[in-house]
Design a protein around this motif. Structure first.
Motif, PDB file in Angstrom:
ATOM      1  N   VAL A  94       0.474  -0.553  -1.079  1.00 47.16           N
ATOM      2  CA  VAL A  94       0.338   0.402   0.026  1.00 47.16           C
ATOM      3  C   VAL A  94       1.349   0.129   1.138  1.00 47.16           C
ATOM      4  O   VAL A  94       1.787   1.045   1.836  1.00 47.16           O
ATOM      5  N   ASN A  95       1.764  -1.127   1.301  1.00 48.39           N
ATOM      6  CA  ASN A  95       2.758  -1.483   2.315  1.00 48.39           C
ATOM      7  C   ASN A  95       4.185  -1.354   1.800  1.00 48.39           C
ATOM      8  O   ASN A  95       5.121  -1.813   2.469  1.00 48.39           O
ATOM      9  N   ASN A  96       4.344  -0.756   0.619  1.00 43.34           N
ATOM     10  CA  ASN A  96       5.667  -0.605   0.000  1.00 43.34           C
ATOM     11  C   ASN A  96       6.375  -1.962  -0.089  1.00 43.34           C
ATOM     12  O   ASN A  96       7.453  -2.166   0.474  1.00 43.34           O
ATOM     13  N   PRO A  97       5.765  -2.925  -0.793  1.00 49.08           N
ATOM     14  CA  PRO A  97       6.282  -4.293  -0.786  1.00 49.08           C
ATOM     15  C   PRO A  97       7.582  -4.453  -1.560  1.00 49.08           C
ATOM     16  O   PRO A  97       7.894  -3.677  -2.465  1.00 49.08           O
ATOM     17  N   LYS A 111       1.497  -0.758  12.572  1.00 52.28           N
ATOM     18  CA  LYS A 111       0.974  -0.108  13.778  1.00 52.28           C
ATOM     19  C   LYS A 111       0.906   1.406  13.562  1.00 52.28           C
ATOM     20  O   LYS A 111       1.040   2.195  14.498  1.00 52.28           O
ATOM     21  N   GLN A 112       0.705   1.800  12.322  1.00 46.79           N
ATOM     22  CA  GLN A 112       0.643   3.215  11.995  1.00 46.79           C
ATOM     23  C   GLN A 112      -0.604   3.851  12.607  1.00 46.79           C
ATOM     24  O   GLN A 112      -1.625   3.186  12.821  1.00 46.79           O
ATOM     25  N   GLU A 167      -1.425   8.541   9.669  1.00 46.15           N
ATOM     26  CA  GLU A 167      -0.337   8.012   8.840  1.00 46.15           C
ATOM     27  C   GLU A 167      -0.900   7.087   7.763  1.00 46.15           C
ATOM     28  O   GLU A 167      -0.457   7.130   6.601  1.00 46.15           O
ATOM     29  N   MET A 168      -1.872   6.259   8.142  1.00 39.01           N
ATOM     30  CA  MET A 168      -2.479   5.361   7.160  1.00 39.01           C
ATOM     31  C   MET A 168      -3.227   6.147   6.096  1.00 39.01           C
ATOM     32  O   MET A 168      -3.130   5.833   4.898  1.00 39.01           O
ATOM     33  N   MET A 179      -6.622   0.712   2.590  1.00 37.10           N
ATOM     34  CA  MET A 179      -6.061   0.809   3.940  1.00 37.10           C
ATOM     35  C   MET A 179      -5.961  -0.536   4.640  1.00 37.10           C
ATOM     36  O   MET A 179      -5.174  -0.706   5.589  1.00 37.10           O
ATOM     37  N   PHE A 180      -6.714  -1.520   4.180  1.00 31.63           N
ATOM     38  CA  PHE A 180      -6.820  -2.792   4.877  1.00 31.63           C
ATOM     39  C   PHE A 180      -5.467  -3.452   5.195  1.00 31.63           C
ATOM     40  O   PHE A 180      -5.234  -3.884   6.330  1.00 31.63           O
TER      41      PHE A 180
END
Length: 255
Positions: free
Chosen positions: A153-156, A108-109, A113-114, A100-101
């Motif tokens: 996780v951030n969909n890079p 700003k989820q 959502e996170m 999650m970090f």
């Protein structure tokens, strides 16, 4: 896509990178290989924006890094996932908290959502029930999968991996290779991997860049590397009798 043009990097009087030109395409796993001291790590850190460079340019889907302002660079960093050589998990955080970090840093989820996103990526790397474990309770292979989950996780748009198979047994290394390639294909990510693992080169090297003394000595794929007569490459790749035999078999079959 990442485009590198005439890249030069020095530390004092020591010239490390000497005019590297290459591209890394979307949806492909690209491997950077070479002996210790060839410039692989410095090259990767330049791609990540951790090192400045004296000459040349690096662009990300047409955006030249040196022309970006601080806000634009921060936005770019949010589009980058990184898998470190030692996984680099936070020992005091659970696996779910580690993953999650980046969401806490760059989005700003809401908490729900996170949590939903963390659940999704942990399931994707086959760690459905590992949320509350601590990194010390996870095997080396599990820690690598956690690191991959955190990286995506951030969909890079861009994924960088530094020796992702370091310290793993051959069977687990294959699992990690396959996972990285599957994620690259699924999400159409531009993936760049620093590696010394020749099994990775042969299995997932859709593009291979070979560095020698700071120069790009050769580039190709896991298919064309068997055919090259470049002595620098063949001395490195076929230093073991096993790969010499594999190359001989391949050439005989494709005459």
């Amino acid at each position: 896509m990442i485009e590198v043009k005439n890249l030069h990097k020095s530390f004092g009087d020591v010239h490390i990178l000497k005019g590297i030109d290459t591209t890394f395409e979307k949806g492909k796993t690209s491997l950077v290989i070479g002996q210790s001291g060839s410039g692989k790590t410095v090259f990767l850190k330049c791609l990540l924006g951790l090192f400045d460079y004296e000459e040349g340019s690096i662009s990300y889907d047409g955006k030249i890094y040196k022309q970006l302002n601080e806000d634009e660079r921060r936005n770019l960093r949010a589009e980058i996932g990184m898998v470190f050589q030692g996984s680099a998990l936070f020992d005091s955080m659970t696996i779910a908290e580690n993953v999650m970090f980046p969401l806490q840093m760059f989005t700003k989820q809401s908490k729900s959502e996170m949590e939903e996103r963390v659940n999704f990526v942990l399931k994707r790397v086959n760690l459905d029930n590992a949320h509350n474990k601590m990194p010390s309770e996870a095997s080396g292979g599990m820690q690598k999968r956690v690191a991959i989950a955190r990286a995506i996780v951030n969909n890079p748009k861009y994924l960088f991996c530094d020796e992702p198979n370091s310290g793993l047994d051959p069977k687990t290394a294959i699992v990690i290779d396959n996972l990285i390639q599957e994620i690259t294909d699924e999400y159409n990510i531009t993936t760049v991997i620093n590696s010394h693992d020749m099994n990775s080169v042969m299995e997932i090297g859709e593009k291979i860049v070979f560095l020698k003394d700071g120069h790009k000595a050769w580039e190709g794929s896991h298919k064309t590397i068997f055919k090259t007569d470049n002595e620098v490459v063949t001395d490195f790749v076929y230093s073991s009798n096993l790969f010499k035999k594999v190359r001989k078999m391949y050439l005989e079959e494709n005459q």
